[in-house]
Design an enzyme around this catalytic site. Structure first.
Site, mmCIF file in Angstrom:
data_model
loop_
_atom_site.group_PDB
_atom_site.id
_atom_site.type_symbol
_atom_site.label_atom_id
_atom_site.label_comp_id
_atom_site.label_asym_id
_atom_site.label_seq_id
_atom_site.Cartn_x
_atom_site.Cartn_y
_atom_site.Cartn_z
ATOM 1 N N LYS A 99 -40.547 10.080 -20.321
ATOM 2 C CA LYS A 99 -41.062 10.675 -21.562
ATOM 3 C C LYS A 99 -42.162 9.827 -22.158
ATOM 4 O O LYS A 99 -43.064 10.340 -22.834
ATOM 5 C CB LYS A 99 -39.935 10.912 -22.559
ATOM 6 C CG LYS A 99 -39.136 9.659 -22.957
ATOM 7 C CD LYS A 99 -39.683 8.961 -24.192
ATOM 8 C CE LYS A 99 -38.897 7.702 -24.495
ATOM 9 N NZ LYS A 99 -39.384 7.005 -25.703
ATOM 10 N N THR B 5 -40.862 11.407 -29.118
ATOM 11 C CA THR B 5 -41.876 10.462 -28.667
ATOM 12 C C THR B 5 -43.253 11.104 -28.567
ATOM 13 O O THR B 5 -44.268 10.443 -28.784
ATOM 14 C CB THR B 5 -41.472 9.868 -27.303
ATOM 15 O OG1 THR B 5 -40.151 9.330 -27.403
ATOM 16 C CG2 THR B 5 -42.411 8.756 -26.878
#
Length: 336
Positions: free
Chosen positions: A192, A249
């Site tokens: 990610k 994120t």
């Protein structure tokens, strides 16, 4: 009383130590910088990484790894992922015989393409039942300020997993869920960061939400493909350690990796973006090892490829966008 040693006095290591201390765990932090160790131990603050946050008075700090590790039930590792092997080699002689080693790190080791739990097992020579992973949408400034958050505790041993869950559960502030799928939880946390770099670059170039949504969803497909090749549970990627961490994120201005990407998209050089970010953006180094891991397993990861191109190979953000959008369209299916 349960005891924990947290290695790393950066923002996440300090915050996780604060969580464990508030959960009733006797917690000692180890740090390499004497001024930070003194600030934590004597003034209950970490002005470099958590300015304005008051740390629990029961939390201690030391620069002596043997002292930190004495009698520890949990050894929490919160150092930059590419330094883990060297650091853990130095600390190994002091590790308590039955301690559980806990990884807070989100990266893939350069050169070996090993996940952090694999590096821990290899270096510390411990079985997988004594290694646990913590991952999820854990934006540190929010947690440190007392905002509610959840995370995932992963370990193949159910008793170890539940013991760690208890040691970092602080209702209603911090809630850990359990998942035995260590592979999936670690991959979600590592990859990610790479996708967040891509989303950040696009945002820095002034692109809109359609592009961001495309990169996040296709990025999740890349994570899922790699997870399938490595035997992860596909359901993991729909949970906190997968989609949850990815969304946080990729979208939050508090995200180091997104911010790093934004700076690149605005025209900064790699060196300028490193200087502006100050703290470690794990995806910058891990993108290379993630791509190498994918190629070892014949997994197609086009977003990861262009991130490596932009960050390390001199590709411009405009060239990366053209390359991605010029690929031959394929059927849109889950995990494809």
């Amino acid at each position: 009383m349960t005891k924990a040693a947290v290695f790393g006095t950066g923002s996440w290591g300090t915050t996780f130590g604060m969580i464990m201390a508030r959960a009733g765990v006797e917690t000692t932090l180890w740090g390499r910088r004497a001024e930070i160790v003194e600030a934590i131990d004597l003034r209950h603050e970490n002005p470099d990484y958590l300015p304005g946050v008051t740390l629990p008075p029961t939390m201690r700090a030391t620069g002596d790894p043997a002292r930190a590790l004495e009698g520890a039930d949990f050894v929490v590792l919160a150092v930059p992922s590419q330094t883990l092997r060297a650091n853990l080699t130095a600390w190994k002689p002091h590790l308590p015989r039955n301690a559980v080693l806990v990884s807070l790190m989100k990266g893939i080791e350069l050169g070996t393409t090993k996940r952090m739990s694999e590096v821990i097992m290899e270096v510390a020579e411990v079985p997988q039942e004594r290694v646990a992973v913590v991952s999820g949408p854990n934006l540190v400034p929010e947690i440190a300020q007392g905002q509610p958050a959840a995370t995932v505790v992963a370990c193949p041993d159910e008793r170890t997993m539940e013991h760690l869950q208890e040691a970092c559960h602080v209702p209603p502030w911090f809630r850990p869920y359990t998942n035995p799928d260590v592979v999936g939880v670690e991959l979600g946390g590592a990859v990610k960061n790479v996708i967040a770099l891509a989303v950040g670059v696009a945002a820095g170039m002034g692109m809109g939400d359609n592009v961001g949504a495309m990169l996040m969803t296709r990025g999740l497909a890349e994570i899922s493909r790699l997870g399938a090749a490595l035997g992860a549970d596909p359901h993991t990627f729909a949970g906190l350690a997968g989609m949850g961490d990815l969304v946080a994120t990729c979208t939050s201005p508090l995200s180091r990796n997104r911010t790093f990407g934004v700076n690149l998209g605005k025209g900064m050089t790699l060196a300028q973006a490193v200087a502006a970010t100050r703290q470690t953006a794990e995806g910058v180094k891990s993108c290379e090892s993630v791509l190498e891991l994918a190629r070892k397993h014949d997994v197609e990861m086009p977003i990861t490829e262009v991130v490596v191109g932009v960050v390390h190979d001199g590709m411009t953000p405009d060239e990366a966008g053209v390359l991605l959008m010029s690929r031959t369209p394929k059927p849109e299916r889950y995990g494809v």
